[in-house]
Write an enzyme that holds these catalytic residues in place. Structure first.
Site, PDB file in Angstrom:
ATOM      1  N   ALA A 153       0.790  -1.252  -0.125  1.00 52.32           N
ATOM      2  CA  ALA A 153      -0.095   0.054  -0.040  1.00 52.32           C
ATOM      3  C   ALA A 153       1.125   1.037  -0.086  1.00 52.32           C
ATOM      4  O   ALA A 153       0.545   2.142  -0.749  1.00 52.32           O
ATOM      5  CB  ALA A 153      -0.817  -0.072   1.103  1.00 52.32           C
ATOM      6  N   VAL A 210       8.730   4.568  12.515  1.00 50.92           N
ATOM      7  CA  VAL A 210       8.216   5.719  12.979  1.00 50.92           C
ATOM      8  C   VAL A 210       7.645   5.484  14.344  1.00 50.92           C
ATOM      9  O   VAL A 210       6.909   4.547  14.603  1.00 50.92           O
ATOM     10  CB  VAL A 210       7.081   6.309  11.928  1.00 50.92           C
ATOM     11  N   CYS A 238       2.278 -12.517   0.583  1.00 50.73           N
ATOM     12  CA  CYS A 238       1.804 -13.593   0.045  1.00 50.73           C
ATOM     13  C   CYS A 238       2.483 -14.953  -0.464  1.00 50.73           C
ATOM     14  O   CYS A 238       2.295 -16.052  -0.364  1.00 50.73           O
ATOM     15  CB  CYS A 238       0.466 -13.380  -1.119  1.00 50.73           C
TER      16      CYS A 238
END
Length: 466
Positions: free
Chosen positions: A21, A91, A54
């Site tokens: 993403a 982060v 995957c």
């Protein structure tokens, strides 16, 4: 009005997470806006970017020989496109009010703040690791990232014993069981459910159970792990349940994943009932104009039930990234939702599902009929025709398709795509019976198995109509 936080007057996009993403969003935004308009900084705490999680079970199982085959785009390729990608950098805090993130260099421990105009959260999911005695023993592995896969492979090649226990029997559990069988291990799967593959109804999961045992995998159902025993060397040596103990030289956790949203929660961003971030149709975090989220850390709308779900799949993550990148880059795109389609395999058994299970339909307040049929992948007389079982759920009275599950051999799994399209289109089972699907004996019986189930379901719905 947002102050520019990038160099040379450009806006700055900060991306947290360097896999599907996050890097899809960064790449799509870069296609739409050059470095002079948009500066892109991406943080990834691991060693790799843009890889197929995957594919990890097939790499571990030696069906894919080279780890690099799973990498779609290397860090160097991203950097060559003008993306400031910072690996091994985690982060640790999002300051929403200040429009900045705090990041820590994993190796040196050095910390620094980076300001943003636009933020993409793509932190993924983490394997569920139950709080049990011995869970942190050496040789106990969750498998979510390429780094996790490498750690597991190092254990498999470095251990003398050949006994493996997989905890959990969902997609990851059954795929890892196959990978370990391929590596020459004796495999026991300990599963808390009645049958493996809880994404199926138990009657269909039973078919998977029988097939796994036929492949030499020992299935232990209705069993809760209570403890992991370790030796004096700190390595795992057994997995214990309430009434049994299973020797283990390596343990793989296949219990599932949870959204990795601790950062988002600490920042006060909205989470759903499954712990995933909530977004609008443009994948913008609800209530926050300049923050987007996608991939395994978000919840998505189930188009069949109308409820939010958490589904960790690379297909969704890549679509989310494309949509976020388009919106961040000044374009427009939306993600309407999913119908819950997934396929998997264990050895030569193909397992597929889309839409709702019986318990999902009940939870949504739907009344339904179910049918289960036996058919074959090709015309029965054609060589290598193999059996398959199709289960179908249809709404009572309306006949609307609600869900399909398929278990069979070659040619079974991808048939679920017929049902996925029908679900997305809101078709009834009666309408499905008229679908003009491709036919020839090498590909299908005259009546495709999915249409046989639809015809039977249509008959049952019409008989049950008031």
């Amino acid at each position: 009005m947002s102050m520019s936080r990038g160099s040379n007057g450009a806006e700055r996009l900060v991306v947290i997470g360097g896999d599907a993403a996050g890097m899809s969003a960064a790449s799509q935004a870069r296609r739409l806006k050059g470095p002079g308009e948009l500066e892109i900084v991406a943080f990834e705490r691991g060693h790799f970017t843009s890889y197929s999680a995957c594919g990890i079970p097939y790499w571990v199982g030696d069906e894919v020989s080279d780890r690099d085959e799973l990498i779609a785009r290397t860090p160097q390729e991203h950097r060559s496109r003008g993306i400031d990608l910072r690996l091994r950098t985690e982060v640790t805090e999002i300051d929403v009010e200040g429009g900045r993130v705090r990041a820590r260099d994993v190796d040196s421990g050095a910390e620094s703040w980076t300001a943003y105009d636009k933020l993409v959260i793509a932190t993924g999911a983490r394997p569920i690791r139950p709080d049990l005695p011995g869970i942190d023993a050496l040789g106990v592995h969750g498998v979510q990232t390429l780094d996790d896969g490498q750690d597991l492979l190092d254990t498999l090649t470095g251990t003398r014993g050949r006994r493996a226990v997989v905890v959990g029997a969902g997609y990851i559990g059954v795929e890892m069981a196959e990978a370990l069988i391929n590596r020459g291990f004796q495999v026991t799967v300990v599963n808390r459910g009645r049958e493996p593959m809880s994404t199926l109804d138990p009657d269909m999961g039973r078919l998977v159970h029988r097939a796994m045992e036929g492949m030499g995998i020992t299935m232990v159902n209705d069993a809760e792990v209570t403890k992991l025993h370790m030796g004096e060397d700190g390595r795992v040596r057994a997995v214990a349940t309430a009434d049994a103990e299973y020797p283990a030289d390596v343990v793989v956790l296949g219990i599932g994943v949870r959204p990795e949203t601790a950062l988002a929660k600490a920042a006060g961003l909205p989470l759903g009932e499954h712990g995933g971030l909530l977004t609008d149709l443009a994948m913008r975090v609800r209530g926050h104009e300049n923050i987007w989220a996608g991939g395994d850390c978000v919840e998505v709308l189930d188009l069949v039930s109308g409820r939010e779900r958490h589904i960790a799949l690379g297909t969704h993550a890549n679509k989310h990234g494309q949509i976020i990148g388009a919106n961040v880059g000044g374009g427009y795109a939306t993600f309407p939702g999913v119908v819950g389609t997934a396929v998997s395999k264990v050895c030569d058994l193909e397992i597929a599902r889309t839409g709702l299970r019986e318990k999902d339909a009940r939870r949504a307040g739907l009344q339904f009929e179910t049918v289960t049929i036996e058919s074959t992948s090709r015309a029965r007389y054609y060589p290598s025709a193999s059996p398959m079982t199709v289960k179908m759920l249809a709404e009572r009275r309306t006949g609307r398709l609600l869900g399909v599950q398929i278990v069979g051999r070659e040619g079974a799994g991808k048939r679920v795509d017929i049902a996925a399209v029908a679900l997305t289109a809101g078709m009834t089972v009666e309408q499905m019976t008229a679908l003009d699907l491709g036919y020839a004996p090498p590909f299908s019986p005259v009546w495709d198995p999915v249409l046989v189930a639809a015809r039977k379901a249509a008959g049952k719905v019409s008989r049950g109509a008031p």
